[in-house]
Design a protein around this motif. Structure first.
Motif, PDB file in Angstrom:
ATOM      1  N   UNK A 109       0.824  -1.200   0.000  1.00 25.43           N
ATOM      2  CA  UNK A 109       0.000   0.000   0.000  1.00 25.43           C
ATOM      3  C   UNK A 109       0.861   1.254   0.000  1.00 25.43           C
ATOM      4  N   UNK A 110       1.988   1.203   0.675  1.00 26.91           N
ATOM      5  CA  UNK A 110       2.821   2.392   0.816  1.00 26.91           C
ATOM      6  C   UNK A 110       3.345   2.934  -0.498  1.00 26.91           C
ATOM      7  N   UNK A 111       3.783   2.056  -1.382  1.00 28.33           N
ATOM      8  CA  UNK A 111       4.337   2.522  -2.650  1.00 28.33           C
ATOM      9  C   UNK A 111       3.301   3.239  -3.518  1.00 28.33           C
ATOM     10  N   UNK A 112       2.111   2.660  -3.756  1.00 28.56           N
ATOM     11  CA  UNK A 112       1.120   3.424  -4.536  1.00 28.56           C
ATOM     12  C   UNK A 112       0.666   4.698  -3.845  1.00 28.56           C
ATOM     13  N   UNK A 113       0.614   4.690  -2.514  1.00 30.28           N
ATOM     14  CA  UNK A 113       0.257   5.904  -1.788  1.00 30.28           C
ATOM     15  C   UNK A 113       1.330   6.970  -2.004  1.00 30.28           C
ATOM     16  N   UNK A 114       2.599   6.553  -1.921  1.00 30.91           N
ATOM     17  CA  UNK A 114       3.694   7.502  -2.115  1.00 30.91           C
ATOM     18  C   UNK A 114       3.663   8.105  -3.521  1.00 30.91           C
ATOM     19  N   UNK A 115       3.354   7.283  -4.514  1.00 29.28           N
ATOM     20  CA  UNK A 115       3.384   7.744  -5.904  1.00 29.28           C
ATOM     21  C   UNK A 115       2.177   8.600  -6.229  1.00 29.28           C
ATOM     22  N   UNK A 116       0.975   8.111  -5.904  1.00 32.76           N
ATOM     23  CA  UNK A 116      -0.243   8.744  -6.378  1.00 32.76           C
ATOM     24  C   UNK A 116      -0.857   9.745  -5.407  1.00 32.76           C
ATOM     25  N   UNK A 122       9.917   8.153  -3.457  1.00 33.33           N
ATOM     26  CA  UNK A 122      10.972   7.949  -2.461  1.00 33.33           C
ATOM     27  C   UNK A 122      10.503   8.247  -1.043  1.00 33.33           C
ATOM     28  N   UNK A 123       9.299   8.799  -0.888  1.00 33.45           N
ATOM     29  CA  UNK A 123       8.816   9.157   0.448  1.00 33.45           C
ATOM     30  C   UNK A 123       8.719   7.951   1.365  1.00 33.45           C
ATOM     31  N   UNK A 124       8.425   6.793   0.778  1.00 40.51           N
ATOM     32  CA  UNK A 124       8.237   5.599   1.587  1.00 40.51           C
ATOM     33  C   UNK A 124       9.534   4.849   1.839  1.00 40.51           C
ATOM     34  N   UNK A 125      10.604   5.229   1.143  1.00 39.45           N
ATOM     35  CA  UNK A 125      11.873   4.496   1.277  1.00 39.45           C
ATOM     36  C   UNK A 125      12.405   4.493   2.703  1.00 39.45           C
ATOM     37  N   UNK A 248       9.281  20.366  13.694  1.00 41.41           N
ATOM     38  CA  UNK A 248       8.899  21.572  12.976  1.00 41.41           C
ATOM     39  C   UNK A 248       8.979  21.447  11.473  1.00 41.41           C
ATOM     40  N   UNK A 249       8.605  20.308  10.931  1.00 43.08           N
ATOM     41  CA  UNK A 249       8.668  20.083   9.489  1.00 43.08           C
ATOM     42  C   UNK A 249       7.594  20.890   8.775  1.00 43.08           C
ATOM     43  N   UNK A 250       7.765  21.076   7.465  1.00 47.30           N
ATOM     44  CA  UNK A 250       6.786  21.850   6.698  1.00 47.30           C
ATOM     45  C   UNK A 250       5.525  21.028   6.459  1.00 47.30           C
ATOM     46  N   UNK A 251       4.517  21.681   5.881  1.00 50.85           N
ATOM     47  CA  UNK A 251       3.217  21.026   5.712  1.00 50.85           C
ATOM     48  C   UNK A 251       3.305  19.757   4.877  1.00 50.85           C
ATOM     49  N   UNK A 252       4.085  19.784   3.796  1.00 52.36           N
ATOM     50  CA  UNK A 252       4.192  18.612   2.929  1.00 52.36           C
ATOM     51  C   UNK A 252       4.826  17.441   3.664  1.00 52.36           C
ATOM     52  N   UNK A 253       5.863  17.712   4.454  1.00 52.68           N
ATOM     53  CA  UNK A 253       6.535  16.649   5.197  1.00 52.68           C
ATOM     54  C   UNK A 253       5.624  16.083   6.287  1.00 52.68           C
ATOM     55  N   UNK A 254       4.855  16.958   6.933  1.00 53.09           N
ATOM     56  CA  UNK A 254       3.920  16.496   7.964  1.00 53.09           C
ATOM     57  C   UNK A 254       2.849  15.612   7.340  1.00 53.09           C
ATOM     58  N   UNK A 255       2.294  16.057   6.210  1.00 51.96           N
ATOM     59  CA  UNK A 255       1.268  15.262   5.525  1.00 51.96           C
ATOM     60  C   UNK A 255       1.823  13.907   5.113  1.00 51.96           C
ATOM     61  N   UNK A 256       3.050  13.875   4.625  1.00 54.63           N
ATOM     62  CA  UNK A 256       3.675  12.619   4.225  1.00 54.63           C
ATOM     63  C   UNK A 256       3.841  11.686   5.417  1.00 54.63           C
ATOM     64  N   UNK A 257       4.325  12.222   6.539  1.00 52.33           N
ATOM     65  CA  UNK A 257       4.555  11.406   7.727  1.00 52.33           C
ATOM     66  C   UNK A 257       3.257  10.820   8.269  1.00 52.33           C
ATOM     67  N   UNK A 258       2.223  11.644   8.335  1.00 58.16           N
ATOM     68  CA  UNK A 258       0.938  11.182   8.870  1.00 58.16           C
ATOM     69  C   UNK A 258       0.305  10.153   7.934  1.00 58.16           C
ATOM     70  N   UNK A 259       0.391  10.386   6.639  1.00 50.67           N
ATOM     71  CA  UNK A 259      -0.185   9.459   5.662  1.00 50.67           C
ATOM     72  C   UNK A 259       0.471   8.094   5.761  1.00 50.67           C
TER      73      UNK A 259
END
Length: 306
Positions: A109-116, A122-125, A248-259
């Motif tokens: 699940x992580x790879x398609x979530x990271x891509x799409x 690379x977010x899931x790596x 204190x990560x930015x919004x994109x990094x926070x969204x990636x981590x939570x997802x």
């Protein structure tokens, strides 16, 4: 969210194929055991080697690693604490519950979530590398020790030599760090074998569902509930707190981590439980519950942190 639902649909089809295979008696009564053993000793090590050989191990030193590690450790710790205060499971089952609470499905699940969803493969790596190089070896060490009845430094230090998953992960990491490119004659067969790992695990999981009713009376429903709540709710919250308030990560990094933290429990957990013959029902039902509940959590998380 369409890609996320597609990923879940793909898993559901393969799991259903395993269920139907078992229901029809294809492969005989020992098919599930054979798939689990081949997946553990042959296909999974090959998959881990090929994935890590091509990955940037340096990604482990980045902030996403810290978030993933903190979320996994805290969430597993929550299960262990509840177990000590209430559930009081035997050590192997408690280990499976803790791993099921903090080990996410980063591959299927992580790879398609990271891509799409995140737009970055690379977010899931970092999560994959953390789980393969740290969390899985530690969990396997504890399971091996608690089921064999022995625990010594000599025994612990000998585990990498005895465990094919640890050997495959370590070899792939060495290839990545050294920058060596294995010849096609080496990589091609390993890619073929590794490609069979996930289907084997999913088929075996589907087979385990035949003849059983998840969350039946008399089964570890309380432990499944604790592990599932920890995985679906506690882990994303911890990831948000660490990413936003601590680092204190930015919004994109926070969204990636939570997802990524909201992903369901990985099928690998059932594979490990089956390998050692302990906590199989706990692993199976936790995977099932979190796989069903994860799309809802992913959707809510996407709306809250967007």
């Amino acid at each position: 969210m369409g890609a996320v639902l597609t990923g879940f649909a793909i898993i559901a089809v393969v799991v259903a194929a395993g269920y139907v295979t078992s229901r029809l008696g294809i492969g005989g009564p020992d098919a599930r055991t054979a798939l689990n053993r081949i997946g553990f000793f042959v296909a999974s090590p090959a998959l881990l080697f090929t994935v890590l050989a091509r990955a940037d191990v340096g990604a482990l030193v980045q902030a996403p690693l810290a978030v993933a590690a903190a979320a996994a450790v805290v969430t597993a710790g929550v299960f262990v604490l509840v177990d000590r205060l209430w559930l009081r499971l035997p050590a192997p089952e408690a280990t499976i519950g803790a791993v099921g609470s903090g080990y996410v499905n980063a591959n299927n699940i992580g790879l398609p979530v990271a891509v799409y969803v995140l737009g970055d493969a690379t977010a899931v790596v970092p999560v994959i590398l953390l789980q393969l190089l740290v969390l899985a070896p530690v969990a396997l060490l504890v399971l091996d020790a608690t089921t064999s009845g022995r625990l010594s430094w000599r025994f612990v230090l000998a585990q990498p030599v005895r465990n094919p998953i640890i050997l495959g992960s370590f070899a792939g990491a060495v290839v990545s760090v050294t920058g060596w490119t294995p010849p096609v004659a080496v990589m091609a067969p390993l890619e073929i074998l590794g490609g069979a790992a996930i289907p084997m695990i999913l088929l075996a999981f589907g087979m385990s569902l035949h003849g059983t009713r998840p969350l039946r009376r008399g089964e570890p429903r309380a432990a499944v509930g604790v592990a599932s709540v920890a995985k679906l709710l506690v882990m994303p919250v911890v990831a948000f707190v660490v990413a936003r308030l601590v680092l204190g990560l930015d919004d994109a990094a926070v969204a990636s981590a939570v997802t990524l933290a909201a992903l369901p429990t990985a099928q690998n957990v059932y594979n490990y439980a089956a390998r050692f013959g302990r906590g199989e029902i706990l692993a199976r039902d936790t995977i099932l519950v979190t796989t069903i509940g994860s799309p809802v959590v992913l959707l809510v998380a996407a709306l809250l942190v967007a």
